[in-house]
Design a protein around this motif. Structure first.
Motif, mmCIF file in Angstrom:
data_model
loop_
_atom_site.group_PDB
_atom_site.id
_atom_site.type_symbol
_atom_site.label_atom_id
_atom_site.label_comp_id
_atom_site.label_asym_id
_atom_site.label_seq_id
_atom_site.Cartn_x
_atom_site.Cartn_y
_atom_site.Cartn_z
ATOM 1 N N SER A 23 -5.542 2.582 -7.076
ATOM 2 C CA SER A 23 -5.314 4.177 -7.422
ATOM 3 C C SER A 23 -6.197 4.714 -8.431
ATOM 4 O O SER A 23 -6.562 5.994 -8.310
ATOM 5 C CB SER A 23 -3.939 4.653 -7.419
ATOM 6 O OG SER A 23 -3.168 3.985 -8.293
ATOM 7 N N LYS A 50 -1.836 11.227 -2.157
ATOM 8 C CA LYS A 50 -2.244 9.891 -1.525
ATOM 9 C C LYS A 50 -2.163 10.062 -0.157
ATOM 10 O O LYS A 50 -1.469 10.388 0.570
ATOM 11 C CB LYS A 50 -1.044 8.748 -1.961
ATOM 12 C CG LYS A 50 -1.009 7.621 -1.224
ATOM 13 C CD LYS A 50 0.221 6.676 -1.925
ATOM 14 C CE LYS A 50 0.248 5.452 -0.923
ATOM 15 N NZ LYS A 50 1.636 4.534 -1.686
ATOM 16 N N ARG A 69 2.508 5.356 5.067
ATOM 17 C CA ARG A 69 2.125 5.554 3.359
ATOM 18 C C ARG A 69 3.548 4.621 2.931
ATOM 19 O O ARG A 69 4.428 5.158 3.155
ATOM 20 C CB ARG A 69 2.340 6.975 3.026
ATOM 21 C CG ARG A 69 1.070 7.672 3.448
ATOM 22 C CD ARG A 69 0.559 9.006 2.799
ATOM 23 N NE ARG A 69 1.747 9.847 2.822
ATOM 24 C CZ ARG A 69 1.919 10.817 1.963
ATOM 25 N NH1 ARG A 69 0.862 11.207 1.091
ATOM 26 N NH2 ARG A 69 2.749 11.666 2.117
#
Length: 260
Positions: A23, A50, A69
């Motif tokens: 990330s 995200k 996710r």
């Protein structure tokens, strides 16, 4: 810090840039996509998002909202921004080398055009989610990764290995092991050891190294409360340095080496 405008970045940056990592590297990708279009920083919501379907005219190619996710080691997210003169792509990684990474490398090999620049890091997931021998397996995977990068990428491609950025003594985040798995009590020290080895190995194989751990060692005020992620000034500072490095390498190649 030197400040570059979007018009300057569009002139200095190579055509096809690939970013690979977690990330923190995804934030680097997002900032670069924004910097190619606008003279502003990422918003807090953009930084935290995200797997969204679109970000600043990019598109989600795989994973994210197209899948499920989650915070597991099999999370995937591939994004791409394409303009008249630039192509920027990001692959979310949870391990330095794996069957998935090999699939990504083969995809780059078989693509119509090889990347001009590859910006890559993998560390925190490697040290946190793969058992008691994670440091040993990380070192072995790094060796395989660098060897495969040397085999797969065109000779003209500039590879920049980022060392992992400093983490706080107490951290929280999606990469941490779920309840029931061994804790990562010494992550801060492990990151230092992992960076030392990865930087040495990358340099030995002829890749450039951007030592982000060194550059951000006193920038704790830019770190988010989770002790891992950083505010929008951090990826902009990184990308400013990278764009200048890429421009310098393109104009006067002086061989690979450390970049401090």
């Amino acid at each position: 810090m030197v400040h570059l405008r979007a018009s300057e970045v569009r002139q200095l940056l190579h055509k096809f840039v690939v970013v690979m990592g977690d990330s923190v590297q995804r934030a680097v990708y997002k900032d670069l996509v924004l910097l190619l279009q606008k003279d502003c920083l990422l918003s807090s919501s953009q930084l935290k998002a995200k797997g969204e379907m679109s970000f600043e005219q990019d598109r989600l190619l795989h994973g994210g909202w197209w899948g499920r996710r989650h915070n597991g080691t099999h999370y995937r997210e591939v994004r791409e921004f394409c303009s008249t003169h630039h192509l920027v792509r990001v692959y979310f990684l949870t391990r330095a080398y794996s069957p998935y990474v090999e699939k990504v490398l083969l995809e780059l090999l078989r693509g119509e055009h090889g990347p001009d620049v590859v910006i890559i890091n993998s560390c925190l997931w490697d040290l946190s989610r793969y058992g008691q021998d994670s440091m040993w397996s990380y070192r072995r995977n790094l060796e395989t990764l660098f060897w495969r990068l040397r085999q797969v990428l065109p000779e003209s491609c500039l590879v920049v290995w980022n060392t992992a950025m400093p983490v706080a003594e107490t951290v929280s985040g999606g990469f941490l092991p779920p309840e029931g798995m061994p804790p990562t009590a010494c992550l801060r020290d492990d990151v230092v050891e992992a960076n030392f080895y990865s930087a040495a190995e990358a340099s030995r194989l002829g890749f450039d190294v951007l030592d982000l751990h060194f550059h951000f060692r006193h920038s704790w005020q830019r770190r988010q409360p989770d002790g891992v992620h950083w505010n929008q000034n951090a990826p902009r500072r990184q990308n400013t340095g990278r764009v200048l490095l890429i421009s310098l390498k393109r104009k006067s190649w002086n061989g690979p080496g450390f970049v401090y």
